[in-house]
Design an enzyme around this catalytic site. Structure first.
Site, PDB file in Angstrom:
ATOM      1  N   HIS A   1       0.841  -1.187   0.000  1.00 11.32           N
ATOM      2  CA  HIS A   1       0.000   0.000   0.000  1.00 11.32           C
ATOM      3  C   HIS A   1       0.880   1.241   0.000  1.00 11.32           C
ATOM      4  O   HIS A   1       1.806   1.349   0.794  1.00 11.32           O
ATOM      5  CB  HIS A   1      -0.910  -0.008   1.226  1.00 11.32           C
ATOM      6  CG  HIS A   1      -1.625   1.282   1.464  1.00 11.32           C
ATOM      7  ND1 HIS A   1      -2.618   1.714   0.609  1.00 11.32           N
ATOM      8  CD2 HIS A   1      -1.495   2.212   2.416  1.00 11.32           C
ATOM      9  CE1 HIS A   1      -3.069   2.889   1.066  1.00 11.32           C
ATOM     10  NE2 HIS A   1      -2.399   3.202   2.159  1.00 11.32           N
TER      11      HIS A   1
ATOM     12  N   CYS B   1      -2.493   1.482  -6.174  1.00  9.87           N
ATOM     13  CA  CYS B   1      -2.134   2.584  -5.284  1.00  9.87           C
ATOM     14  C   CYS B   1      -0.767   3.167  -5.634  1.00  9.87           C
ATOM     15  O   CYS B   1      -0.537   4.368  -5.475  1.00  9.87           O
ATOM     16  CB  CYS B   1      -2.185   2.144  -3.825  1.00  9.87           C
ATOM     17  SG  CYS B   1      -1.111   0.754  -3.414  1.00  9.87           S
TER      18      CYS B   1
END
Length: 131
Positions: free
Chosen positions: A1, A71
């Protein structure tokens, strides 16, 4: 992430589109590492207009793909807009490195079928829900 912290909020992209939260506010908690990309001269108003535009075009939730449009893609795009600098290639290259392994190839069909959205953020909308 990966995410971008700017103007006192954290912004990230997942299968629900662009989201925001207080820095470290997702259920993933504080980051394992932070890469300082510098400062920006982009005002909060211009940044929010830019994010709104991205959310309606390149970074809609249905466009999310764990390996090709994720992301990291979002963080890289936004970093370049804000600072003119990219995020490190060891981050953006990671999905391709995983897919280059037999294990990555074996897991790809499963991973392509799941939706990824770090819990704890709020889906971004212009001026926090105000038009």
């Amino acid at each position: 992430h990966t995410s971008i912290i700017v103007h006192k909020d954290e912004f990230f992209y997942g299968s629900e589109g662009i989201s925001s939260c207080a820095p470290g506010g997702t259920l993933l908690g504080p980051p394992d590492s932070v890469v300082d990309l510098g400062n920006t001269e982009v005002t909060e108003e211009i940044f929010l207009e830019y994010l709104s535009s991205l959310g309606e075009s390149m970074f809609r939730g249905e466009s999310y793909n764990l390996f090709e449009h994720n992301c990291n893609t979002f963080s890289n795009e936004v970093a370049q807009f804000l600072t003119g600098r990219k995020i490190p290639s060891y981050i953006t290259d990671l999905p391709a490195e995983v897919l280059a392994t037999p294990f990555g190839q074996a897991l790809r069909p499963l991973l392509d079928s799941i939706q990824i959205q770090p819990p704890g953020g709020n889906t971004f909308s212009r001026h926090n829900g105000q038009s």
